[in-house]
Design a protein around this motif. Sequence first.
Motif, PDB file in Angstrom:
ATOM      1  N   GLU A 159       0.818  -1.215   0.000  1.00 39.45           N
ATOM      2  CA  GLU A 159       0.000   0.000   0.000  1.00 39.45           C
ATOM      3  C   GLU A 159       0.854   1.270   0.000  1.00 39.45           C
ATOM      4  O   GLU A 159       0.445   2.285  -0.548  1.00 39.45           O
ATOM      5  CB  GLU A 159      -0.876   0.066   1.267  1.00 39.45           C
ATOM      6  N   MET A 160       2.027   1.240   0.634  1.00 37.19           N
ATOM      7  CA  MET A 160       2.730   2.480   0.934  1.00 37.19           C
ATOM      8  C   MET A 160       3.950   2.809   0.080  1.00 37.19           C
ATOM      9  O   MET A 160       4.490   3.905   0.164  1.00 37.19           O
ATOM     10  CB  MET A 160       3.132   2.486   2.414  1.00 37.19           C
ATOM     11  N   ALA A 161       4.404   1.866  -0.740  1.00 37.26           N
ATOM     12  CA  ALA A 161       5.663   2.078  -1.471  1.00 37.26           C
ATOM     13  C   ALA A 161       5.669   3.369  -2.290  1.00 37.26           C
ATOM     14  O   ALA A 161       6.618   4.157  -2.227  1.00 37.26           O
ATOM     15  CB  ALA A 161       5.971   0.876  -2.366  1.00 37.26           C
ATOM     16  N   GLY A 162       4.591   3.610  -3.039  1.00 33.78           N
ATOM     17  CA  GLY A 162       4.535   4.813  -3.886  1.00 33.78           C
ATOM     18  C   GLY A 162       4.618   6.090  -3.075  1.00 33.78           C
ATOM     19  O   GLY A 162       5.375   7.019  -3.405  1.00 33.78           O
ATOM     20  N   ALA A 163       3.862   6.134  -1.977  1.00 32.12           N
ATOM     21  CA  ALA A 163       3.851   7.318  -1.115  1.00 32.12           C
ATOM     22  C   ALA A 163       5.216   7.547  -0.466  1.00 32.12           C
ATOM     23  O   ALA A 163       5.651   8.691  -0.297  1.00 32.12           O
ATOM     24  CB  ALA A 163       2.774   7.176  -0.045  1.00 32.12           C
ATOM     25  N   LEU A 164       5.910   6.461  -0.109  1.00 31.46           N
ATOM     26  CA  LEU A 164       7.240   6.586   0.496  1.00 31.46           C
ATOM     27  C   LEU A 164       8.224   7.196  -0.496  1.00 31.46           C
ATOM     28  O   LEU A 164       9.036   8.045  -0.156  1.00 31.46           O
ATOM     29  CB  LEU A 164       7.758   5.212   0.945  1.00 31.46           C
ATOM     30  N   ARG A 165       8.123   6.742  -1.739  1.00 30.04           N
ATOM     31  CA  ARG A 165       9.009   7.254  -2.795  1.00 30.04           C
ATOM     32  C   ARG A 165       8.733   8.746  -3.009  1.00 30.04           C
ATOM     33  O   ARG A 165       9.653   9.551  -3.090  1.00 30.04           O
ATOM     34  CB  ARG A 165       8.748   6.459  -4.079  1.00 30.04           C
ATOM     35  N   ASP A 166       7.454   9.095  -3.070  1.00 28.73           N
ATOM     36  CA  ASP A 166       7.073  10.498  -3.270  1.00 28.73           C
ATOM     37  C   ASP A 166       7.519  11.372  -2.102  1.00 28.73           C
ATOM     38  O   ASP A 166       7.817  12.546  -2.275  1.00 28.73           O
ATOM     39  CB  ASP A 166       5.555  10.634  -3.448  1.00 28.73           C
ATOM     40  N   ALA A 167       7.544  10.784  -0.901  1.00 29.70           N
ATOM     41  CA  ALA A 167       7.936  11.543   0.289  1.00 29.70           C
ATOM     42  C   ALA A 167       9.421  11.880   0.277  1.00 29.70           C
ATOM     43  O   ALA A 167       9.859  12.782   0.989  1.00 29.70           O
ATOM     44  CB  ALA A 167       7.592  10.752   1.547  1.00 29.70           C
ATOM     45  N   ALA A 176       4.694  -9.294  -2.052  1.00 31.47           N
ATOM     46  CA  ALA A 176       3.908  -8.306  -2.800  1.00 31.47           C
ATOM     47  C   ALA A 176       4.425  -6.894  -2.490  1.00 31.47           C
ATOM     48  O   ALA A 176       4.467  -6.022  -3.364  1.00 31.47           O
ATOM     49  CB  ALA A 176       2.427  -8.421  -2.434  1.00 31.47           C
ATOM     50  N   GLY A 177       4.840  -6.686  -1.241  1.00 33.31           N
ATOM     51  CA  GLY A 177       5.411  -5.397  -0.848  1.00 33.31           C
ATOM     52  C   GLY A 177       6.722  -5.119  -1.555  1.00 33.31           C
ATOM     53  O   GLY A 177       6.983  -4.000  -2.013  1.00 33.31           O
ATOM     54  N   ILE A 178       7.555  -6.146  -1.679  1.00 32.57           N
ATOM     55  CA  ILE A 178       8.843  -6.003  -2.372  1.00 32.57           C
ATOM     56  C   ILE A 178       8.609  -5.660  -3.845  1.00 32.57           C
ATOM     57  O   ILE A 178       9.260  -4.775  -4.404  1.00 32.57           O
ATOM     58  CB  ILE A 178       9.688  -7.295  -2.210  1.00 32.57           C
ATOM     59  N   ALA A 179       7.630  -6.333  -4.448  1.00 33.76           N
ATOM     60  CA  ALA A 179       7.307  -6.055  -5.858  1.00 33.76           C
ATOM     61  C   ALA A 179       6.838  -4.610  -6.023  1.00 33.76           C
ATOM     62  O   ALA A 179       7.232  -3.910  -6.963  1.00 33.76           O
ATOM     63  CB  ALA A 179       6.240  -7.035  -6.353  1.00 33.76           C
ATOM     64  N   ALA A 180       6.017  -4.134  -5.078  1.00 33.46           N
ATOM     65  CA  ALA A 180       5.515  -2.758  -5.141  1.00 33.46           C
ATOM     66  C   ALA A 180       6.661  -1.759  -4.983  1.00 33.46           C
ATOM     67  O   ALA A 180       6.708  -0.726  -5.659  1.00 33.46           O
ATOM     68  CB  ALA A 180       4.462  -2.533  -4.052  1.00 33.46           C
ATOM     69  N   ALA A 191       7.914   1.069  -7.608  1.00 32.09           N
ATOM     70  CA  ALA A 191       8.018   2.480  -7.220  1.00 32.09           C
ATOM     71  C   ALA A 191       9.423   3.032  -7.489  1.00 32.09           C
ATOM     72  O   ALA A 191       9.658   4.228  -7.358  1.00 32.09           O
ATOM     73  CB  ALA A 191       7.669   2.636  -5.739  1.00 32.09           C
ATOM     74  N   GLY A 192      10.355   2.152  -7.878  1.00 31.70           N
ATOM     75  CA  GLY A 192      11.690   2.607  -8.240  1.00 31.70           C
ATOM     76  C   GLY A 192      12.723   2.584  -7.124  1.00 31.70           C
ATOM     77  O   GLY A 192      13.786   3.187  -7.240  1.00 31.70           O
ATOM     78  N   ALA A 197      21.306 -16.116  -4.680  1.00 30.25           N
ATOM     79  CA  ALA A 197      20.868 -16.202  -6.073  1.00 30.25           C
ATOM     80  C   ALA A 197      19.904 -15.088  -6.463  1.00 30.25           C
ATOM     81  O   ALA A 197      19.745 -14.775  -7.643  1.00 30.25           O
ATOM     82  CB  ALA A 197      20.231 -17.571  -6.335  1.00 30.25           C
ATOM     83  N   LEU A 198      19.247 -14.471  -5.465  1.00 28.35           N
ATOM     84  CA  LEU A 198      18.349 -13.348  -5.773  1.00 28.35           C
ATOM     85  C   LEU A 198      19.107 -12.211  -6.471  1.00 28.35           C
ATOM     86  O   LEU A 198      18.534 -11.418  -7.193  1.00 28.35           O
ATOM     87  CB  LEU A 198      17.722 -12.780  -4.486  1.00 28.35           C
ATOM     88  N   THR A 199      20.421 -12.125  -6.210  1.00 27.55           N
ATOM     89  CA  THR A 199      21.194 -11.010  -6.758  1.00 27.55           C
ATOM     90  C   THR A 199      21.618 -11.237  -8.206  1.00 27.55           C
ATOM     91  O   THR A 199      22.126 -10.332  -8.852  1.00 27.55           O
ATOM     92  CB  THR A 199      22.480 -10.758  -5.929  1.00 27.55           C
ATOM     93  N   LEU A 200      21.418 -12.447  -8.719  1.00 27.69           N
ATOM     94  CA  LEU A 200      21.880 -12.737 -10.071  1.00 27.69           C
ATOM     95  C   LEU A 200      21.164 -11.878 -11.095  1.00 27.69           C
ATOM     96  O   LEU A 200      21.782 -11.260 -11.953  1.00 27.69           O
ATOM     97  CB  LEU A 200      21.707 -14.229 -10.398  1.00 27.69           C
ATOM     98  N   LYS A 201      19.817 -11.804 -10.981  1.00 30.71           N
ATOM     99  CA  LYS A 201      19.018 -11.074 -11.975  1.00 30.71           C
ATOM    100  C   LYS A 201      18.556  -9.706 -11.472  1.00 30.71           C
ATOM    101  O   LYS A 201      18.217  -8.833 -12.254  1.00 30.71           O
ATOM    102  CB  LYS A 201      17.775 -11.906 -12.347  1.00 30.71           C
ATOM    103  N   LYS A 202      18.488  -9.536 -10.152  1.00 33.23           N
ATOM    104  CA  LYS A 202      17.974  -8.286  -9.584  1.00 33.23           C
ATOM    105  C   LYS A 202      19.125  -7.465  -9.009  1.00 33.23           C
ATOM    106  O   LYS A 202      20.103  -8.034  -8.545  1.00 33.23           O
ATOM    107  CB  LYS A 202      17.005  -8.591  -8.425  1.00 33.23           C
ATOM    108  N   THR A 203      18.939  -6.139  -8.971  1.00 29.28           N
ATOM    109  CA  THR A 203      20.006  -5.288  -8.430  1.00 29.28           C
ATOM    110  C   THR A 203      19.971  -5.219  -6.901  1.00 29.28           C
ATOM    111  O   THR A 203      20.511  -4.303  -6.305  1.00 29.28           O
ATOM    112  CB  THR A 203      19.885  -3.861  -8.989  1.00 29.28           C
ATOM    113  N   TYR A 204      19.325  -6.184  -6.270  1.00 29.06           N
ATOM    114  CA  TYR A 204      19.267  -6.199  -4.801  1.00 29.06           C
ATOM    115  C   TYR A 204      20.655  -6.239  -4.175  1.00 29.06           C
ATOM    116  O   TYR A 204      21.566  -6.866  -4.714  1.00 29.06           O
ATOM    117  CB  TYR A 204      18.556  -7.458  -4.272  1.00 29.06           C
ATOM    118  N   ALA A 205      20.767  -5.619  -3.008  1.00 30.73           N
ATOM    119  CA  ALA A 205      21.916  -5.871  -2.137  1.00 30.73           C
ATOM    120  C   ALA A 205      21.389  -6.826  -1.066  1.00 30.73           C
ATOM    121  O   ALA A 205      20.605  -6.425  -0.216  1.00 30.73           O
ATOM    122  CB  ALA A 205      22.413  -4.574  -1.513  1.00 30.73           C
TER     123      ALA A 205
END
Length: 326
Positions: free
Chosen positions: A105-113, A144-148, A152-153, A176-184
């Motif tokens: 629910e909050m990812a977009g608002a956090l980014r905007d903040a 689902a939160g991680i995807a959101a 949100a960028g 292995a999550l780091t192989l395709k995603k830019t996650y740290a």
Amino acid sequence: GMELIDSFGRKINYLRLSVTDRCNMRCRYCMPADGVSMLSHQDVLSYEELFRIAETAVLLGIRKIRVTGGEPLVRKGMIGFLSRLAQIRGLEELVLTTNGLMLEEMAGALRDAGVQRLNISLDSLRDETFARITRGASLAKVMAGIAAAERAGFPLKINMVAMRGVNDDEIGAFAALTLKKTYAVRFIEYMPALKEEGWQSLAISGEEIMERVSADFTASPLIRGELAGPAREYRISGAAGTVGVITAVSGHFCQGCNRIRVTASGLARSCLFSDAGLDLKPFLRGGDVGSLEMALRRVVCLKPSMHGISADDTTHSAFAMANIGG
């Protein structure tokens, strides 16, 4: 701007600011089964007081603020508070640590903040293990939160507390999550915060964690930036993201420590494991601006050279991580 240098010559430029001790999870290693006694309303700092601490800290040389909890997103009015923080002149990084349950629910608002990065605590990628560690939280909701957050960028850091016999067989899957995603992705050594009997059996050293990663992948070390947290970081050959290890127990990273922390009740600590803390409330309630500055400087001066924890012994009093913002 000004600089804060402690008595050991360390430049203090990073403040961890806890905004609540409440959480919508009940993780086993973080709180006792019967929960923790929550702060009463008048003990929790108002947003106005938290803002004054942040503003004063930046004035003194803090360049990075991490907002933590408990779970920061459970506190009402959080988005407005974060927008105000983001506008403090001289603040270079505003980041937030969350368990991800409310991100959908909050990812977009956090980014905007104006929040620039998120750290997401995630200790298992398997539904039943996740539910066991968190005493019943939903992994699907966090995913689902991680995807959101990605939509949100947000650049994401995923923090996994490695526990022997609980989730250590997932170290490879997390790497292995780091192989395709830019996650740290960062593996954190299990810490004996609650001092439960036999905690040593759960602990896996950072060295062993990296040996396990290296059994599956070829990883090379990376150079750290000045505002970096305590992780030693590596990149798996050809990977989009990075893996790191936070060795709070086995490898004192104290000599490079650049942090101070303030709890939701206004207790300033210069070390997670030092029982010495300075209550900022008197300086906020009735004190003049100069006295808050002096109080924060004092916290920096009191910062110990290193904490008293090692793999077989702990000198600190037991505490619930939830109460001091991890």
